[in-house]
Design an enzyme around this catalytic site. Structure first.
Site, mmCIF file in Angstrom:
data_model
loop_
_atom_site.group_PDB
_atom_site.id
_atom_site.type_symbol
_atom_site.label_atom_id
_atom_site.label_comp_id
_atom_site.label_asym_id
_atom_site.label_seq_id
_atom_site.Cartn_x
_atom_site.Cartn_y
_atom_site.Cartn_z
ATOM 1 N N GLY A 11 19.556 -65.786 -3.783
ATOM 2 C CA GLY A 11 20.292 -64.892 -2.871
ATOM 3 C C GLY A 11 21.263 -65.681 -2.012
ATOM 4 N NE ARG A 72 17.457 -62.865 -6.636
ATOM 5 C CZ ARG A 72 17.356 -63.457 -5.444
ATOM 6 N NH1 ARG A 72 16.941 -64.699 -5.358
ATOM 7 N NH2 ARG A 72 17.659 -62.799 -4.337
ATOM 8 C CG ASP A 103 10.507 -70.332 -3.258
ATOM 9 O OD1 ASP A 103 11.414 -69.521 -3.545
ATOM 10 O OD2 ASP A 103 9.327 -69.983 -3.073
ATOM 11 C CB THR A 126 16.852 -68.557 1.400
ATOM 12 O OG1 THR A 126 16.212 -67.277 1.571
ATOM 13 C CG2 THR A 126 15.894 -69.625 1.883
ATOM 14 C CG ASP A 128 14.070 -64.552 2.197
ATOM 15 O OD1 ASP A 128 14.728 -63.643 2.732
ATOM 16 O OD2 ASP A 128 13.867 -64.619 0.969
ATOM 17 C CG ASP A 130 11.255 -68.071 1.612
ATOM 18 O OD1 ASP A 130 12.256 -68.809 1.726
ATOM 19 O OD2 ASP A 130 11.076 -67.333 0.633
ATOM 20 C CG MET A 170 16.405 -58.058 2.907
ATOM 21 S SD MET A 170 17.804 -58.844 2.095
ATOM 22 C CE MET A 170 18.141 -57.638 0.819
ATOM 23 N NE ARG A 172 12.516 -63.698 -2.681
ATOM 24 C CZ ARG A 172 13.142 -63.125 -3.701
ATOM 25 N NH1 ARG A 172 12.458 -62.461 -4.600
ATOM 26 N NH2 ARG A 172 14.436 -63.223 -3.844
ATOM 27 N N GLY A 186 12.999 -56.732 21.031
ATOM 28 C CA GLY A 186 12.044 -56.038 21.902
ATOM 29 C C GLY A 186 11.255 -54.937 21.193
ATOM 30 C CD GLN A 252 18.022 -57.589 6.852
ATOM 31 O OE1 GLN A 252 17.089 -58.069 7.459
ATOM 32 N NE2 GLN A 252 17.850 -56.788 5.813
HETATM 33 O O1 F6P Z 1 15.833 -64.231 -0.813
HETATM 34 C C1 F6P Z 1 16.808 -63.537 -0.128
HETATM 35 C C2 F6P Z 1 16.619 -62.047 -0.313
HETATM 36 O O2 F6P Z 1 17.649 -61.388 0.402
HETATM 37 C C3 F6P Z 1 15.249 -61.500 0.082
HETATM 38 O O3 F6P Z 1 15.114 -61.332 1.463
HETATM 39 C C4 F6P Z 1 15.206 -60.230 -0.705
HETATM 40 O O4 F6P Z 1 13.869 -59.837 -0.963
HETATM 41 C C5 F6P Z 1 15.909 -60.598 -1.971
HETATM 42 O O5 F6P Z 1 16.755 -61.700 -1.671
HETATM 43 C C6 F6P Z 1 16.745 -59.504 -2.576
HETATM 44 O O6 F6P Z 1 17.236 -59.966 -3.785
HETATM 45 P P1 F6P Z 1 18.392 -59.247 -4.609
HETATM 46 O O7 F6P Z 1 19.680 -59.477 -3.897
HETATM 47 O O8 F6P Z 1 18.349 -59.902 -5.935
HETATM 48 O O9 F6P Z 1 18.035 -57.783 -4.627
#
Ligand code: F6P
Length: 320
Positions: A11, A72, A103, A126, A128, A130, A170, A172, A186, A252
């Site tokens: 992403g 991807r 990752d 990313t 996320d 994560d 978002m 994941r 808040g 986002q």
């Molecule tokens: O990893 C980034 C992210 O935006 C995640 O927060 C989300 O779950 C995913 O990619 C969405 O992926 P796609 O753009 O392939 O729908």
């Protein structure tokens, strides 16, 4: 080391372009040649590769998305695709690879390094946040600000109509965006995958607020927790409150990166080039206590990123 290649994968995240710029300019500063690989690992497999120069990265520092585009890649997941990529390593004379992504992208880089020995350096890009081995990923800060801006707008209408809003963000399987945006916005409750939630507790909290005269509420739900529509339906049934659900989704991921992300991206990009020049073969860049770090990819990927429970508890205390 004479020639390195660079790709973005997974992403997109705000700040990736600033990172591309940093890699290209730092490499050229040290006399290296840089090849840009388009469309993530797909371009690696399909030889969608072209030289980059100082002009290739002009005027991109504050632009969201990635000029190299991203994907991807299924092709790179199988050995046939990776063998084709290795043909391109030889054809283009690539001596090191920098991967900006998440990752999954680093797992691909790690396998390729194991199979073909090409030195690889990963840079966490990313929204996320994560990735183990780093306090922060490129794009997280911007995504959180975007979510908080949305929360602020929703708060206006929530107050006016005396409504409860469920806002899905978002992330994941990770709750960092929800936690940070919920705390900064808040929110009354924050639902994250790392911590079990309980409808009784959420509704009690809403009812306590209601008895104090609070007529609107914001609940932030990480996408990895549950269906936000379902959460909204259950809360509405239990409390009888007028409840709306909004899914922030891909907005986002876009927009101008924050200064924090641009600075992080610039530092990480420069460090990645230094590591390749120093002969490192499989590192993942990170930032720890404001210092740029490098961890072995295997070590980093064997860990799981834990959520900051102090932050989570604080959000609970402040929204009592
Ligand atoms: O990893 C980034 C992210 O935006 C995640 O927060 C989300 O779950 C995913 O990619 C969405 O992926 P796609 O753009 O392939 O729908």
């Amino acid at each position: 080391m004479q020639r390195i290649a660079l790709l973005t994968s997974g992403g997109d995240s705000p700040g990736m372009n600033a990172c591309i710029r940093a890699v290209v300019r730092k490499a050229i500063y040290h006399g290296l040649e840089v090849l840009g690989i388009k469309r993530g690992y797909n371009g690696f497999v399909e030889a969608d590769i072209a030289p980059m120069n100082l002009g290739s990265v002009a005027d991109i520092i504050l632009r969201g998305g990635t000029i190299l585009r991203t994907a991807r890649s299924d092709q790179f997941m199988n050995p046939v695709g990776r063998a084709k990529a290795n043909e391109n390593v030889k054809r283009f004379g690539i001596q090191g690879l920098i991967v900006i992504g998440g990752d999954g992208s680093f797992r691909g880089a790690k396998v390729f390094n194991q199979e073909y020995g090409l030195p690889v350096v990963g840079i966490p890009g990313t929204i996320d946040n994560d990735i183990p081995g780093t306090d922060q990923t490129i794009g997280f800060d911007t995504a959180v600000s975007t979510a908080v801006e949305a929360i602020s707008k929703i708060r206006d209408t929530a107050t006016s109509h005396e409504r409860t809003f469920i806002i899905e963000v978002m992330g994941r399987r990770c709750g960092y965006i929800a936690l940070a945006a919920g705390l900064a916005g808040g929110a009354e409750s924050i639902l994250i995958p790392e911590y079990p939630f309980d409808y009784d507790e959420i509704c009690d909290r809403l009812m306590r607020g209601y008895r104090r005269g609070k007529m609107h509420s914001i609940i932030v739900v990480a996408e990895g927790v549950a269906s936000s529509l379902e959460v909204g339906r259950k809360i509405s049934e239990r409390t009888g409150f007028d409840t709306k659900v909004i899914i922030l989704g891909h907005l986002q991921r876009g927009g101008m990166p924050s200064a924090t992300d641009v600075i992080l991206a610039s530092r990480m990009g420069a460090k990645a080039v230094e590591l390749l020049m120093a002969g490192e073969t499989k590192k993942l860049i990170g930032v720890r206590a404001a210092q740029i770090t490098a961890t072995d990819i295997d070590d980093a990927l064997s860990q799981t990123k834990s959520i900051d429970m102090e932050l989570y508890d604080l959000a609970g205390v402040l929204s009592i």
